[in-house]
Enzyme design. Structure first.
Site, mmCIF file in Angstrom:
data_model
loop_
_atom_site.group_PDB
_atom_site.id
_atom_site.type_symbol
_atom_site.label_atom_id
_atom_site.label_comp_id
_atom_site.label_asym_id
_atom_site.label_seq_id
_atom_site.Cartn_x
_atom_site.Cartn_y
_atom_site.Cartn_z
ATOM 1 N N ARG A 31 -12.423 12.847 1.808
ATOM 2 C CA ARG A 31 -13.161 11.869 2.368
ATOM 3 C C ARG A 31 -14.537 11.888 1.742
ATOM 4 N NH1 ARG A 31 -9.980 9.215 5.489
ATOM 5 N NH2 ARG A 31 -8.835 10.524 6.573
ATOM 6 N N GLU B 193 -14.397 -1.513 6.079
ATOM 7 C CA GLU B 193 -14.559 -0.503 5.297
ATOM 8 C C GLU B 193 -15.848 -0.153 4.624
ATOM 9 O OE1 GLU B 193 -10.693 1.058 3.987
ATOM 10 O OE2 GLU B 193 -11.693 1.682 1.974
ATOM 11 N N TYR C 251 0.815 -1.160 0.094
ATOM 12 C CA TYR C 251 0.095 -0.018 0.193
ATOM 13 C C TYR C 251 0.646 1.039 0.043
ATOM 14 C CZ TYR C 251 -3.440 3.674 1.629
ATOM 15 O OH TYR C 251 -4.145 4.761 1.575
ATOM 16 N N TYR D 29 -1.685 12.897 6.464
ATOM 17 C CA TYR D 29 -1.388 11.874 7.541
ATOM 18 C C TYR D 29 0.067 12.117 7.762
ATOM 19 C CZ TYR D 29 -5.434 8.911 6.973
ATOM 20 O OH TYR D 29 -6.744 8.099 6.858
ATOM 21 N N ARG E 29 1.290 6.928 -6.816
ATOM 22 C CA ARG E 29 0.332 7.562 -6.998
ATOM 23 C C ARG E 29 0.370 9.186 -6.805
ATOM 24 N NH1 ARG E 29 -5.515 6.664 -3.714
ATOM 25 N NH2 ARG E 29 -3.845 6.586 -2.073
HETATM 26 C C1 3EB Z 1 -8.148 5.769 5.385
HETATM 27 O O1 3EB Z 1 -9.217 6.469 5.759
HETATM 28 C C2 3EB Z 1 -8.610 4.370 5.230
HETATM 29 O O2 3EB Z 1 -5.589 5.120 -0.371
HETATM 30 O O3 3EB Z 1 -7.181 5.805 -1.842
HETATM 31 C C3 3EB Z 1 -9.682 5.094 2.333
HETATM 32 C C4 3EB Z 1 -10.019 5.550 0.969
HETATM 33 C C5 3EB Z 1 -8.557 4.442 2.373
HETATM 34 C C6 3EB Z 1 -8.961 5.624 0.057
HETATM 35 C C7 3EB Z 1 -6.654 5.479 -0.833
HETATM 36 C C8 3EB Z 1 -7.536 4.720 1.483
HETATM 37 C C9 3EB Z 1 -7.747 5.207 0.305
HETATM 38 O O4 3EB Z 1 -7.017 5.995 5.438
HETATM 39 C C10 3EB Z 1 -8.048 3.879 3.795
#
Ligand code: 3EB
Length: 332
Positions: free
Chosen positions: A215, A322, A142, A202, A149
């Site tokens: 989101r 999820e 990941y 993050y 990306r």
């Molecule tokens: C998160 O909230 C959970 O890497 O495109 C959710 C939606 C998550 C998209 C992405 C990752 C992605 O971090 C993981």
């Protein structure tokens, strides 16, 4: 417009000239899919619900294939799919872990196509990669994907654009890296969640490059407003909550969905969005968690046919469930 399709309705949907493309859940090759139709296969077992989802435009669509992307568009909205095989030699000269390079190539191809077809705005992206939590080439897969990306977004000048797409990224059981997307001629409005740190902020504990998604996103197509809710898990701030407890994780992610819908409703041109109107794709890591997760979600999402449950790996190893979702409001 989005619909789950089964049996006779699948046959009917495949004949609809406005069909933009499909997503197909299952380990077996999709069958009866017309040549040239963009179809994203999710190499994951479907646990509950209809395994085929379709996107429809507002008018007859045109098809094309360019830079390895198969796509259809209706003049306003474009749906495309690209698969990139993890073959280090075929991916050419650049250095770095193979999946990172595959991710970068997938997004570079998508951005080229979007520039050429005149759909500059990514609305919603679905990323599937095999064995997402495994380490290869010295880095969790990941994390590799996030670097590739990120580099492609950066090179295209897309990190500074004002709308970041909604997305999901899940681990599946096999197949190539697969990226499907909806893109528009008009931008979306990006929505963040006040309960969660924006993913693009993050801290480095989660990998050298933060993930590039919002989101949720609101977009207008024909006479409707679309809400796309990104993959939503049991994360508060930037921390995973309730490790080992699928029910508590489900309750936490529902609180996150609730908060995102409140934000989206504030930004919407129409009435408020409610949990009970969402169509949803639910990812569970362990088959044994299906029943408890479903019991919990049925209370808030209802038990309509517009939900599908599948077996897949969430991008952090401690996360067990999820949910991603969408809804559509007609604008008067
Ligand atoms: C998160 O909230 C959970 O890497 O495109 C959710 C939606 C998550 C998209 C992405 C990752 C992605 O971090 C993981």
């Amino acid at each position: 417009m989005h619909r789950f399709l089964s049996g006779a309705r699948l046959a009917e949907g495949l004949l609809d000239p406005a069909l933009l493309g499909l997503s197909w859940i299952g380990l077996a090759e999709p069958t009866h899919v017309p040549q040239g139709l963009p179809c994203q296969q999710l190499h994951a077992p479907c646990l509950l619900g209809e395994p085929v989802e379709a996107w429809f435009g507002a008018r007859p669509a045109q098809a094309g294939t360019r830079h390895g992307v198969r796509y259809r568009h209706d003049g306003e909205l474009l749906f495309g799919v690209i698969e990139v095989v993890e073959d280090g030699a075929a991916l050419g000269g650049s250095s770095g872990p193979v999946l990172q390079r595959a991710g970068q190539q997938a997004y570079e191809s998508v951005f080229k196509l979007l520039a050429e077809e005149g759909y500059p705005h990514l609305w919603r992206i679905w990323n599937y990669l095999p064995h997402i939590n495994q380490e290869t080439d010295g880095l969790e897969r990941y994390r590799q994907f996030n670097i590739g990306r990120h580099r492609a977004f950066e090179a295209a000048g897309r990190l500074v654009m004002d709308s970041i797409p909604a997305a999901s990224a899940l681990g599946v059981q096999g197949g190539p890296l697969s990226v499907a997307f909806l893109a528009g001629r008009t931008p979306t409005r990006s929505i963040e969640n006040p309960r969660q740190l924006s993913a693009f902020r993050y801290p480095a504990d989660y990998g050298p490059c933060s993930p590039t998604f919002s989101r949720a996103a609101l977009g207008q197509h024909a006479d409707a407003e679309w809400l796309f809710v990104s993959g939503t898990a049991s994360i508060v701030g930037h921390q995973s909550m309730h490790p080992g407890d699928p029910v508590a994780q489900t309750r936490e992610l529902v609180a996150n969905l609730d908060a995102v819908l409140a934000e989206a409703s504030r930004c919407s041109a129409g009435p408020a969005y409610r949990l009970s109107e969402l169509s949803a794709r639910v990812y569970v890591r362990h088959p044994a968690h299906l029943a408890p997760v479903q019991a919990e979600l049925a209370e808030v999402l209802g038990t309509s046919a517009q939900q599908v449950y599948l077996l897949a790996d969430v991008c952090r190893a401690e996360l067990l469930v999820e949910v991603e979702a969408q809804a559509c409001h007609l604008l008067s």
